[in-house]
Design an enzyme around this catalytic site. Structure first.
Site, PDB file in Angstrom:
ATOM      1  CG  ASP B 191      22.190   0.796  19.501  1.00  0.00           C
ATOM      2  OD1 ASP B 191      21.707   0.503  18.386  1.00  0.00           O
ATOM      3  OD2 ASP B 191      21.502   0.870  20.539  1.00  0.00           O
ATOM      4  CG  HIS B 364      17.733   1.064  20.602  1.00  0.00           C
ATOM      5  ND1 HIS B 364      18.837   0.249  20.543  1.00  0.00           N
ATOM      6  CD2 HIS B 364      16.657   0.238  20.612  1.00  0.00           C
ATOM      7  CE1 HIS B 364      18.452  -1.012  20.517  1.00  0.00           C
ATOM      8  NE2 HIS B 364      17.128  -1.054  20.548  1.00  0.00           N
TER       9      HIS B 364
END
Lengths: 551, 551
Positions: B191, B364
């Site tokens: 990611d 994140h």
């Protein structure tokens, strides 16, 4: 002897931009600043926004002068539009007037009288004795004003931060503000832009290290963008280029124009030979080159956009380039900027921006500086200016925390008239204000209704249905014609459009003759039926416009 | 025995959203995630964007399953559109499937086979043996996958951060990632969303203090907005309400739906009596009430917008309210959010948001966590996924810094097919990908050309000119009719429109009979003349559409 001074903002109290504030007595009126605003995203197709100056036009005979704090567009951008309708002198500092002059020339207003002012040198306009006070901001030569009147002193800060180590060595005049404070100030109007930001805004000097690191480590050329008016920033770039042995090429119309005015007036120091032109770029190795241009907001026609997209005549991105976006994203421009950064990255360039490095500091005072201003000036009354409501409210809270009485704080709106007397201050009136849209050649001819239409068209498009009817028999003279744009891809939806045509045809054929020749009623009926048809088929609601041609 | 595994993204490699990645051997194909994207601002009128699944439809016979990492819209939002065309089972964790099930029901797809998976419990789909690995993110029950194949192990992280103190006490499975790392991993897909952010992303727990301070100091009600899927955040709100003696009212369709699924499946702990309904609000004093709803992005139809604008049935803003926007602004939404904040402030509410308090942390991984992931997994090959090019490039640089060979890092685009063999990895093909616009009922029927028309209409509007001509004599049967929207305010410009009408009339009267009955040519001529006329008069370029009615 003026018993009262009335203060009203024509703009800047519900937006970032169109800053413009009226000060008037019975006899005289002056305006501080006349700024523009760039359109918000729902002001579709609008080029720029300016304040509604009606109140000034209606009081022309007492309007004496425009007094300007600094040369940013949100403070001076509306001047040409104002001066097309009234002829008054402009008071401003040297660089401010220099930048305004260039703008007026484009509008054929070069004969405007301009009076140069200097910090700490008082001047008088009718009932107002005004002393400019040096401030610091993201443009050189900005000032605030102490306006001495018969009812007391009013201080208007303009845009400011308290930069204790400004690039040009000319510091914020703490002493002057304090001097007024100790003598007594009736009213303070102070910049609220960063009232929501804690702490103390960094000095312009702070980005020196950020730039130096980037300039030293760059493999190839540096391409730096900032606002054309940010002469300080350009000076920093030139200084850093000098330290790192590079040449600077300034390019782009507005950037070049501002730089040359600043140079000419002595506001930019360029050691011999550091500046080069686009034509000379080929003479130097890439790691000796810094190119400065505009486009920090991702504007499609700017230098940076054209370079990123390969549309610039002479400058193309190379994989060894380093791009520095030395400016803040104005809210609403984030995506456009991100797109440019992606495009540059794909072409191999390293991109430094506010999000990943120290290449920008704000030009506006944060909370601690706002407190300092209030504590130095110690005003009896206070108006937070420049900012959206949220920021002004925050500024008002700060003032309360510092002991200004809540009833002496006026978080007023554009158009509210605050009347200041020796022993009182209150809102006594509301004058006409508003936002005037400049769109192409038109000033103010695009109304809200047009913008609303554009918004509708932008999401669902339109459908025009043309019906030709015999004015005598009411009979259809041909099949209805449907034209649609922005709703669907016509070639793919022939069947649907044919159905719609037949639907309208049947609707008319089944109506009686009276209705058929009543164009208002038949239009209404077609519009309703078509809206229903399209919503059922597509779940969309375009603008539906029937046209009846009676032959 | 599969000699090669091919990996290709249908989306997520040039955007935040439409995450969807194909893994295939000669025999079997699976898809990890099928996300949507919310339209960018130039995708006018588009409701949502989904990936082009053509490649899957063309290879239906070997498409075995959809495997899902977590239930955020950018990973699951396109599932109903995919399953309308192919019927495969969905593999996901309990909460993920629960949230997907609700979505499928709306599309009449409730018969889809759903297979519940658990962290660390392997399952097999054809050539792929898959082990879910527990991760942490801004939604509960997210996993990454270790995909064991004949050519080696592939790890797909899904969206993650390394939250060492997650709200549900179920930590990120460092051990499992390390275990795979020590055994040897062929390829890592990780990611990249926060690859530009230095340091270590804060734990969801960090906002506990921020919320506690706000809840403790609030004078009246708390109104908190966050994403409906953020069950952790809702849990934190409930916990803080409990500590500060308040009740929680969850309102709004999507918020209620997600909360009730999470409750039902045991992912939300609500001590007895803490939840109240809208109907019960009147029973409690304001300072005992927390209302949770949606609208963190300023969406016009959301709970917060309707409450702010006074359009909500039961909840109106009071001057004593405290509003908490506990989410990040998605780029492009900043102005909409700012408008809501202004509206709330004007009504007297205190507003806390990311800009002025600690009420949000990202979901994140930042740079240090990305490094940890790479160092634990120690992959031979690496693909940075999820993110715009700039972020993926940054992530690739991080991998290089950690010693992954540059030639083993694939910063590939959507559609690039990476073929992984025992002893090699290379891009061998490019498959069809793209963005499909969902607009009202239409999926993919709004093409780029329609969007371009909308952009044109949104800034300059249109002008339709209807001309009725005798098909036999070519003579004009009535004056041309002009209808325009989005260009100017018609009532103010009667004169200009009359001039335009006469201009067209003269143009036709002066044309010879052959031209008059050649509708293509006469249209072209009218369009050209009208464009010129309008640009000269207004400096604007609307869409000009002549319609010739031959009678």
């Amino acid at each position: 002897m003026a018993d009262a001074v009335r203060i009203a903002a024509l703009g800047g109290l519900d937006e970032i931009g169109i800053n413009s504030t009226i000060f008037e007595t019975d006899k005289d009126m002056i305006l501080i600043d006349a700024g523009l605003m760039f359109p918000e995203e729902d002001m579709l197709g609008v080029d720029i926004v300016i304040p509604d100056f009606s109140y000034i036009y209606e009081n022309k005979d007492k309007f004496r002068a425009l007094v300007v704090t600094h040369a940013h567009e949100d403070h001076v951008g509306a001047i040409p539009y104002l001066l097309q309708n009234v002829n008054v002198p402009i008071y401003g500092t040297k660089l401010t007037l220099g930048l305004i002059r260039a703008k007026l020339k484009e509008f054929g207003l070069e004969n405007t009288k301009m009076i140069e002012i200097e910090p700490s040198k008082k001047f008088r306009i009718g009932d107002f004795e005004i002393e400019p006070i040096r401030t610091t901001h993201s443009i050189v030569d900005g000032v605030g004003f102490a306006i001495n009147t018969d009812v007391g002193t009013i201080i208007h800060t303009g845009d400011f931060k308290i930069d204790q180590t400004p690039v040009d060595g000319k510091p914020f005049d703490l002493l002057k503000f304090s001097e007024y404070g100790s003598r007594g100030v009736k009213l303070l109007l102070s910049d609220s832009t960063n009232a929501g930001v804690k702490g103390f805004t960094g000095s312009e000097m702070e980005i020196k290290k950020g730039l130096f690191d980037i300039f030293s480590n760059a493999k190839g050329r540096i391409l730096l963008v900032t606002f054309a008016s940010n002469i300080h920033r350009l000076q920093q770039v030139i200084n850093t280029a000098l330290e790192t042995g590079k040449k600077v090429c300034v390019t782009g119309k507005s950037m070049l124009q501002n730089a040359s005015i600043a140079l000419e007036l002595g506001y930019l120091k360029t050691p011999n030979g550091i500046l080069i032109t686009e034509d000379e770029l080929y003479k130097y190795p890439d790691n000796k080159i810094v190119i400065v241009t505009t486009g920090s907001q991702g504007e499609p026609m700017s230098g940076l956009s054209r370079i990123a997209l390969g549309e610039h005549k002479r400058i193309q991105i190379k994989p060894t380039d380093t791009v520095v976006i030395s400016a803040k994203a104005i809210p609403g421009n984030e995506r456009a900027i991100l797109k440019i950064i992606n495009t540059l990255s794909r072409k191999g360039a390293d991109v430094f921006y506010e999000g990943n490095s120290n290449v920008h500091v704000s030009g506006h005072a944060s909370q601690e500086e706002l407190k300092l201003m209030i504590n130095m000036v110690r005003p009896e009354y206070f108006i937070p200016i420049h900012g959206e409501y949220m920021m002004r409210r925050q500024h008002a809270k700060i003032a309360m925390d510092l002991g200004i009485k809540p009833e002496n704080i006026f978080t007023i709106d554009n158009g509210d008239v605050l009347e200041l007397r020796k022993d009182s201050a209150k809102v006594v009136d509301k004058i006409r204000t508003g936002r005037v849209f400049v769109d192409g050649k038109g000033v103010g001819d695009v109304e809200d209704i047009v913008i609303r239409d554009r918004i509708k068209l932008s999401t669902d498009g339109f459908v025009v249905i043309v019906v030709t009817i015999s004015s005598t028999t009411g009979e259809l003279l041909s099949n209805p014609e449907i034209i649609t744009k922005g709703l669907l891809y016509e070639e793919k939806h022939q069947k649907l459009l044919h159905e719609a045509t037949m639907m309208v045809k049947n609707l008319i054929n089944q109506s009686n003759i009276d209705l058929r020749t009543d164009s208002y009623e038949i239009k209404k009926k077609i519009r309703k039926a078509m809206n229903k048809f399209l919503f059922k088929k597509l779940m969309r609601s375009p603008m539906v416009l029937p046209i009846i041609m009676e032959i």
